[in-house]
Design an enzyme around this catalytic site. Structure first.
Site, PDB file in Angstrom:
ATOM      1  N   GLN A 126     -90.019 -28.986 -56.229  1.00 37.18           N
ATOM      2  CA  GLN A 126     -90.610 -27.760 -55.685  1.00 37.18           C
ATOM      3  C   GLN A 126     -91.633 -28.080 -54.596  1.00 37.18           C
ATOM      4  OE1 GLN A 126     -93.390 -25.666 -58.246  1.00 37.18           O
ATOM      5  NE2 GLN A 126     -92.529 -23.694 -57.666  1.00 37.18           N
ATOM      6  N   GLY A 127     -91.473 -27.493 -53.410  1.00 36.03           N
ATOM      7  CA  GLY A 127     -92.413 -27.693 -52.304  1.00 36.03           C
ATOM      8  C   GLY A 127     -93.242 -26.460 -52.056  1.00 36.03           C
ATOM      9  N   TYR A 128     -94.152 -26.171 -52.956  1.00 36.78           N
ATOM     10  CA  TYR A 128     -95.034 -25.011 -52.804  1.00 36.78           C
ATOM     11  C   TYR A 128     -96.456 -25.450 -52.401  1.00 36.78           C
ATOM     12  CZ  TYR A 128     -92.094 -21.197 -54.669  1.00 36.78           C
ATOM     13  OH  TYR A 128     -91.150 -20.231 -54.851  1.00 36.78           O
ATOM     14  N   SER A 129     -97.099 -26.281 -53.234  1.00 41.71           N
ATOM     15  CA  SER A 129     -98.517 -26.611 -53.035  1.00 41.71           C
ATOM     16  C   SER A 129     -98.730 -27.436 -51.766  1.00 41.71           C
ATOM     17  CB  SER A 129     -99.038 -27.397 -54.239  1.00 41.71           C
ATOM     18  OG  SER A 129     -98.937 -26.644 -55.417  1.00 41.71           O
ATOM     19  N   GLU A 244     -91.103 -19.149 -63.718  1.00 41.80           N
ATOM     20  CA  GLU A 244     -91.843 -20.355 -64.067  1.00 41.80           C
ATOM     21  C   GLU A 244     -92.944 -20.060 -65.069  1.00 41.80           C
ATOM     22  OE1 GLU A 244     -94.155 -22.034 -60.940  1.00 41.80           O
ATOM     23  OE2 GLU A 244     -94.287 -23.991 -61.873  1.00 41.80           O
ATOM     24  N   SER A 383    -103.035 -21.465 -61.085  1.00 39.27           N
ATOM     25  CA  SER A 383    -104.103 -21.840 -62.006  1.00 39.27           C
ATOM     26  C   SER A 383    -104.451 -20.689 -62.945  1.00 39.27           C
ATOM     27  CB  SER A 383    -105.352 -22.261 -61.226  1.00 39.27           C
ATOM     28  OG  SER A 383    -105.933 -21.130 -60.607  1.00 39.27           O
ATOM     29  N   ASN A 384    -105.100 -21.028 -64.069  1.00 40.79           N
ATOM     30  CA  ASN A 384    -105.478 -19.981 -65.013  1.00 40.79           C
ATOM     31  C   ASN A 384    -106.446 -18.982 -64.402  1.00 40.79           C
ATOM     32  OD1 ASN A 384    -103.814 -21.237 -66.790  1.00 40.79           O
ATOM     33  ND2 ASN A 384    -105.377 -21.766 -68.295  1.00 40.79           N
ATOM     34  N   GLU A 385    -107.269 -19.434 -63.430  1.00 37.51           N
ATOM     35  CA  GLU A 385    -108.167 -18.495 -62.748  1.00 37.51           C
ATOM     36  C   GLU A 385    -107.357 -17.460 -61.958  1.00 37.51           C
ATOM     37  OE1 GLU A 385    -108.533 -21.732 -62.875  1.00 37.51           O
ATOM     38  OE2 GLU A 385    -110.419 -21.918 -63.979  1.00 37.51           O
TER      39      GLU A 385
END
Length: 398
Positions: A126-129, A244, A383-385
């Protein structure tokens, strides 16, 4: 809403359990039970066994080569495979890209890529971040500029899980700077053997090069590898992330981890009696068990809604947060349970065939690795935030 299983679902559970007893290689189950390191070949072996049975892509419709299971059947399958210590299905092709192609891909893309996901010819990542972007996908800076029948891609992705094994990557790329940031993103499929693609490993806290940096330097990608419409990639990205995040809850993995902790607590002693009978430790275990039961119930509610044709909403974010927190707390308590045996961390003993003597009992060996590795759970997949912000906006109208 009825959360009990039907006779047909109980029969399906028995069928899965019988299949695992016959087909799951004992060598792989033992590696899973002991928390040993799984190789690419291990994953490919298990994928091939599942694919031969037609069970690799439980979430795909039958016409695409999947099992056509509903949400309840997929949940039962995950429960049974984790209980049997089977390798987890690598999600990038099967659970993430596959559904996107089925919904938004062209006929040619569906016919070309889906069979190769199933037969193992393509290993996707996966190329997201991207560096400096955090969880803000809309800040994508990797560019794709149209040049005739191709796109020229330049930029960098990071935290690319298992990218060292992959030969294909699905990427979010910027194809326009006009309008809102979300309006200039496209979804591109890139052959990682194309000249200009470089993969560099990142070693995590547990010493594993599980994630990578991926660099694109004037990489020429056929325009036919664009999924859907140019500049509409944000829609496809959100669709993929919903799948996901639902999987990230990991109820089955948390159950397996808690069962392992209970086994350790029955064997390790404090003050002359098993940890399981020590009041403070027993209370912490009970609290985790109650939280896990509550999460499992919420998970079943979401599954029941999905089985009725309703799309998961903010509940996916709730499950992601609670699921990751519970697994991290179980990991922390497991390290406490093995005491001084958690301090040495001979990583090489996690490899199959290592002939060095372990320090302490076999169940202590993976405790530190799992503790460090699962720090990532609260970061990846949004992230959870970020998940809390989604809940605040969707449910609390903040």
């Amino acid at each position: 809403m009825d959360l009990s299983y039907t006779p047909e679902q109980l029969a399906f559970r028995a069928e899965v359990r019988a299949f695992l007893a016959e087909k799951l290689p004992p060598r792989l189950a033992e590696k899973g039970r002991l928390g040993k390191r799984l190789t690419k070949a291990d994953h490919e072996e298990w994928h091939a066994i599942l694919n031969a049975r037609g069970w690799l892509a439980g979430n795909w419709p039958v016409e695409f080569g999947g099992a056509g299971w509903n949400a309840v059947e997929r949940h039962i399958f995950e429960e049974e495979t984790t209980r049997a210590h089977a390798p987890r299905i690598v999600p990038f092709g099967v659970a993430m890209l596959g559904p996107v192609l089925q919904k938004f891909g062209s006929k040619e893309q569906i016919e070309h890529f889906l069979p190769r996901i199933l037969n193992g010819e393509h290993w996707w990542c996966q190329g997201y971040s991207e560096p400096g972007a955090g969880s803000d996908l809309a800040s994508v800076k990797t560019t794709a500029v149209r040049d005739g029948d191709s796109y020229i891609v330049n930029g960098q992705k990071t935290w690319t899980t298992l990218g060292q094994h992959a030969n294909w990557i699905f990427c979010l790329v910027r194809t326009s700077t006009e309008g809102k940031p979300q309006e200039g993103i496209s979804f591109l499929l890139i052959d990682m053997e194309t000249p200009g693609v470089t993969v560099r490993p990142i070693v995590l806290l547990d010493g594993e090069p599980e994630v990578n940096e991926v660099f694109f330097d004037d990489v020429r990608v056929p325009a036919e590898n664009l999924v859907g419409e140019e500049n509409k990639g944000w829609t496809y990205a959100k669709y993929l992330l919903t799948h996901e995040r639902t999987n990230i809850a990991g109820v089955g993995f948390a159950n397996a981890a808690l069962e392992n902790l209970a086994r350790i607590a029955a064997l390790e002693c404090a003050g002359g009696r098993p940890l399981a009978e020590e009041p403070l430790f027993a209370a912490k275990m009970a609290e985790l068990e109650i939280q896990l039961m509550a999460m499992a119930t919420t998970n079943l509610r979401v599954i029941a809604r999905a089985a009725a044709g309703q799309a998961p909403g903010a509940e996916s974010s709730m499950l992601k947060i609670k699921g990751t927190v519970i697994r991290q707390e179980i990991n922390a308590l497991t390290r406490t349970a093995v005491g001084p045996y958690a301090a040495p961390f001979p990583s090489e003993l996690l490899d199959e065939g290592a002939n060095a003597e372990p320090v302490g009992p076999d169940y202590a060996l993976p405790a530190t690795r799992q503790y460090f590795n699962n720090r990532k759970l609260s970061i990846y997949g949004g992230s959870n935030e970020v998940q809390r912000a989604i809940i605040g906006k969707a449910l609390l109208d903040l």
